[in-house]
Write a protein that holds these residues in place. Structure first.
Motif, PDB file in Angstrom:
ATOM      1  N   UNK A  77      24.513  -4.440  -5.318  1.00 40.50           N
ATOM      2  CA  UNK A  77      24.680  -6.229  -5.547  1.00 40.50           C
ATOM      3  C   UNK A  77      25.627  -6.946  -6.196  1.00 40.50           C
ATOM      4  N   UNK A  78      25.295  -5.467  -7.173  1.00 39.52           N
ATOM      5  CA  UNK A  78      26.743  -6.296  -8.751  1.00 39.52           C
ATOM      6  C   UNK A  78      27.826  -6.145  -8.376  1.00 39.52           C
ATOM      7  N   UNK A  79      28.187  -4.508  -7.477  1.00 37.67           N
ATOM      8  CA  UNK A  79      29.296  -3.799  -6.762  1.00 37.67           C
ATOM      9  C   UNK A  79      29.833  -5.386  -5.646  1.00 37.67           C
ATOM     10  N   UNK A  80      29.045  -5.645  -5.058  1.00 35.94           N
ATOM     11  CA  UNK A  80      29.019  -6.220  -3.886  1.00 35.94           C
ATOM     12  C   UNK A  80      29.866  -7.726  -3.869  1.00 35.94           C
ATOM     13  N   UNK A  81      29.428  -8.079  -5.360  1.00 38.75           N
ATOM     14  CA  UNK A  81      29.792  -9.599  -5.863  1.00 38.75           C
ATOM     15  C   UNK A  81      31.183  -9.754  -6.582  1.00 38.75           C
ATOM     16  N   UNK A  82      31.144  -8.296  -7.056  1.00 41.02           N
ATOM     17  CA  UNK A  82      32.344  -8.390  -8.163  1.00 41.02           C
ATOM     18  C   UNK A  82      33.545  -8.344  -6.745  1.00 41.02           C
ATOM     19  N   UNK A  83      32.974  -7.262  -5.530  1.00 44.97           N
ATOM     20  CA  UNK A  83      34.202  -6.718  -4.464  1.00 44.97           C
ATOM     21  C   UNK A  83      34.911  -8.331  -3.682  1.00 44.97           C
ATOM     22  N   UNK A  90      17.774  11.551  -9.371  1.00 40.74           N
ATOM     23  CA  UNK A  90      17.167  10.234 -10.527  1.00 40.74           C
ATOM     24  C   UNK A  90      16.826   8.513 -10.200  1.00 40.74           C
ATOM     25  N   UNK A  91      17.519   8.121  -9.561  1.00 44.99           N
ATOM     26  CA  UNK A  91      17.906   6.635  -9.764  1.00 44.99           C
ATOM     27  C   UNK A  91      17.540   5.786  -8.799  1.00 44.99           C
ATOM     28  N   UNK A  92      16.313   5.125  -8.783  1.00 47.25           N
ATOM     29  CA  UNK A  92      15.355   4.211  -8.636  1.00 47.25           C
ATOM     30  C   UNK A  92      15.726   3.436  -7.255  1.00 47.25           C
ATOM     31  N   UNK A  93      15.229   2.848  -6.755  1.00 46.27           N
ATOM     32  CA  UNK A  93      15.698   1.968  -5.663  1.00 46.27           C
ATOM     33  C   UNK A  93      15.508   0.404  -6.162  1.00 46.27           C
ATOM     34  N   UNK A  94      15.463  -0.019  -6.823  1.00 50.79           N
ATOM     35  CA  UNK A  94      15.624  -0.751  -7.878  1.00 50.79           C
ATOM     36  C   UNK A  94      17.164  -0.952  -8.154  1.00 50.79           C
ATOM     37  N   UNK A  95      17.508   0.154  -9.135  1.00 42.40           N
ATOM     38  CA  UNK A  95      18.511   0.557  -9.871  1.00 42.40           C
ATOM     39  C   UNK A  95      19.650  -0.067  -8.581  1.00 42.40           C
ATOM     40  N   UNK A  96      19.588   0.901  -8.080  1.00 43.84           N
ATOM     41  CA  UNK A  96      20.416   1.035  -6.934  1.00 43.84           C
ATOM     42  C   UNK A  96      20.943   0.279  -6.467  1.00 43.84           C
ATOM     43  N   UNK A  97      19.584  -0.352  -5.873  1.00 39.92           N
ATOM     44  CA  UNK A  97      19.623  -1.869  -4.898  1.00 39.92           C
ATOM     45  C   UNK A  97      21.121  -3.329  -5.842  1.00 39.92           C
ATOM     46  N   UNK A  98      20.414  -3.400  -7.456  1.00 45.00           N
ATOM     47  CA  UNK A  98      20.993  -4.434  -8.274  1.00 45.00           C
ATOM     48  C   UNK A  98      22.694  -3.323  -8.450  1.00 45.00           C
ATOM     49  N   UNK A  99      22.861  -2.577  -8.701  1.00 45.68           N
ATOM     50  CA  UNK A  99      24.376  -1.728  -8.823  1.00 45.68           C
ATOM     51  C   UNK A  99      24.998  -2.241  -7.248  1.00 45.68           C
TER      52      UNK A  99
END
Length: 466
Positions: free
Chosen positions: A87-93, A76-85
């Motif tokens: 990217x946020x995890x990539x930036x933190x990494x 049920x997770x939308x593509x937009x929310x998955x993309x943002x998640x």
């Protein structure tokens, strides 16, 4: 079985990410030192030095992604929310990786390699995730990888759920039927059969082979939730609870986790956090450019206002903006200095004799609104948003029009969805509010760009601007 499947898919996603990350890291070395866009001035480090970092890259990214629950599967997770998640995890990494490599005193790694890697890996991680999601959705739409669902409840919420699952077959969630609390239930909801009563839910799970239960009870039956959950306590089936909030949601809702306690936020502004900061930066840049472009016109208008009638050039009027806070909105003066001395606070009317001769032209062409670019720079307003209203009118309208105050969940704008659709001046207030709420519910940069473009195309001159 389901848990093993989810672990397998999560493992495959992790493996794909590791391959992308290692490939992006090695390609970034090649871009910097084998095909340099920027001249290399400090020598060419051996490839082995960078290749030896690939286990560190894999370890950091997989650890951070796991900690930020990037690999938690949700249909049920939308593509937009998955993309943002992602990217946020990539930036933190990336921040963790930079901090770690800074500690390696024996060798300083190229900053350009890190920049190339951060950009390339970000794009490829998102592309990889969307490709996997697209593949799964295609398979599910064709009848593979399905999950069988029972919906428990009745009324509009259940009807809405059945309709939504029918509209999105790519989710792979197939409704086997509805379980209700009525003694003599209807034979079906939508095109799904009503299978029986709450008391028979365990038997129905076995009969239908259901993988998941969705509980969608109306407020009047919330006391039944405990009884249903009690009957399911010895089952391994997944359970989701759909709260009956539709009557209270106007702008949308979001669930937060407060130390293990789910908290539902209703009617929240979409413009918070990074979105608000990005929109503010856009406002500053575009408003600054607009002041340069329209500067000569504004100087000419200011001169004409001064010469055509007595009084100040600019007119400052109290308006209500974000979160109900008031501010002084600037306009070129288009009315006589004693315009409201007899009438009080009223909207401008057609053939309004309070206007100056020049003011009639300024209002028709919206040139009187140009000083609001300074309000945008000051932070009182945005380029795009609901038009701000005077507090004396707000206090009246909020009593008469449902959800009127929700338009103050975002900054007021120079132009907006209502204005480009012709709802400005003394026109239907309800239609204007509908447009404002539509804008807030559907906000995006593309929508802002569309509104700004249409404003330049047809928004300056309007038959209802007087």
């Amino acid at each position: 079985m389901l848990k093993r499947y989810q672990n397998l898919v999560s493992g495959v996603l992790g493996l794909i990410d590791v391959m992308i990350l290692i490939g992006a890291w090695l390609v970034s070395y090649w871009l910097r030192f084998s095909a340099p866009l920027v001249p290399v001035t400090k020598g060419f480090p051996p490839f082995s030095v960078y290749a030896s970092l690939t286990p560190v890259v894999a370890m950091v990214w997989i650890s951070v992604f796991a900690a930020m629950r990037v690999y938690k599967l949700s249909r049920l997770l939308s593509p937009w929310h998955e993309v943002m998640l992602v990217l946020k995890a990539h930036a933190m990494s990336l921040l963790v990786f930079i901090a770690l490599t800074y500690l390696f005193e024996e060798y300083r790694y190229s900053r350009l390699v890190t920049v190339y890697f951060g950009s390339l890996a970000g794009v490829l991680l998102v592309a990889g995730r969307l490709s996997v999601r697209s593949a799964f959705r295609t398979l599910r739409a064709r009848g593979f990888n399905l999950r069988q669902v029972l919906i428990v409840g009745e009324g509009p919420a259940v009807e809405s759920l059945v309709e939504r699952f029918e509209n999105y077959p790519e989710l792979g969630l197939r409704v086997r039927g509805v379980v209700t609390h009525e003694e003599s239930p209807a034979t079906q909801v939508g095109n799904k059969p009503v299978l029986g009563h709450f008391d028979h839910i365990r038997e129905l799970i076995g009969h239908t082979g259901a993988d998941e239960i969705l509980i969608a009870l109306p407020w009047s039956q919330q006391n039944e939730v405990g009884r249903i959950l009690e009957s399911l306590k010895d089952e391994t089936i997944d359970v989701r609870l759909v709260p009956d909030l539709q009557a209270y949601i106007t702008l949308g809702c979001e669930v937060e986790d407060f130390d293990g306690v789910p908290v539902v936020r209703l009617n929240d502004s979409p413009l918070i956090g990074w979105y608000a900061a990005a929109k503010r930066l856009t406002d500053i840049v575009v408003a600054s450019v607009a002041l340069v472009v329209f500067g000569p016109i504004m100087l000419l208008v200011a001169l004409l206002v001064r010469l055509s009638s007595p009084g100040p050039i600019l007119y400052s009027q109290e308006r209500m903006g974000l979160d109900g806070r008031t501010f002084n909105m600037l306009k070129f003066r288009s009315m006589k200095i004693d315009a409201e001395q007899k009438s009080g606070a009223v909207w401008a009317q057609k053939e309004d004799d309070r206007r100056t001769l020049l003011g009639t032209f300024l209002r028709k062409t919206s040139l009187d609104e140009l000083p609001q670019l300074f309000n945008v720079l000051r932070g009182d307003m945005s380029l795009v948003g609901p038009r701000p209203e005077r507090p004396v009118f707000v206090h009246k309208f909020r009593q008469e029009i449902p959800h009127y105050m929700l338009r103050h969940k975002v900054k007021a704008g120079i132009t907006g969805w209502a204005q480009i659709n012709g709802w400005r001046g003394n026109t239907s207030l309800r239609r204007r509010i509908e447009c404002d709420l539509y804008y807030i519910q559907n906000w995006s940069y593309l929508l802002d760009l569309k509104i700004l473009t249409l404003t330049l195309w047809k928004g300056f001159v309007n038959k209802n601007a007087y």
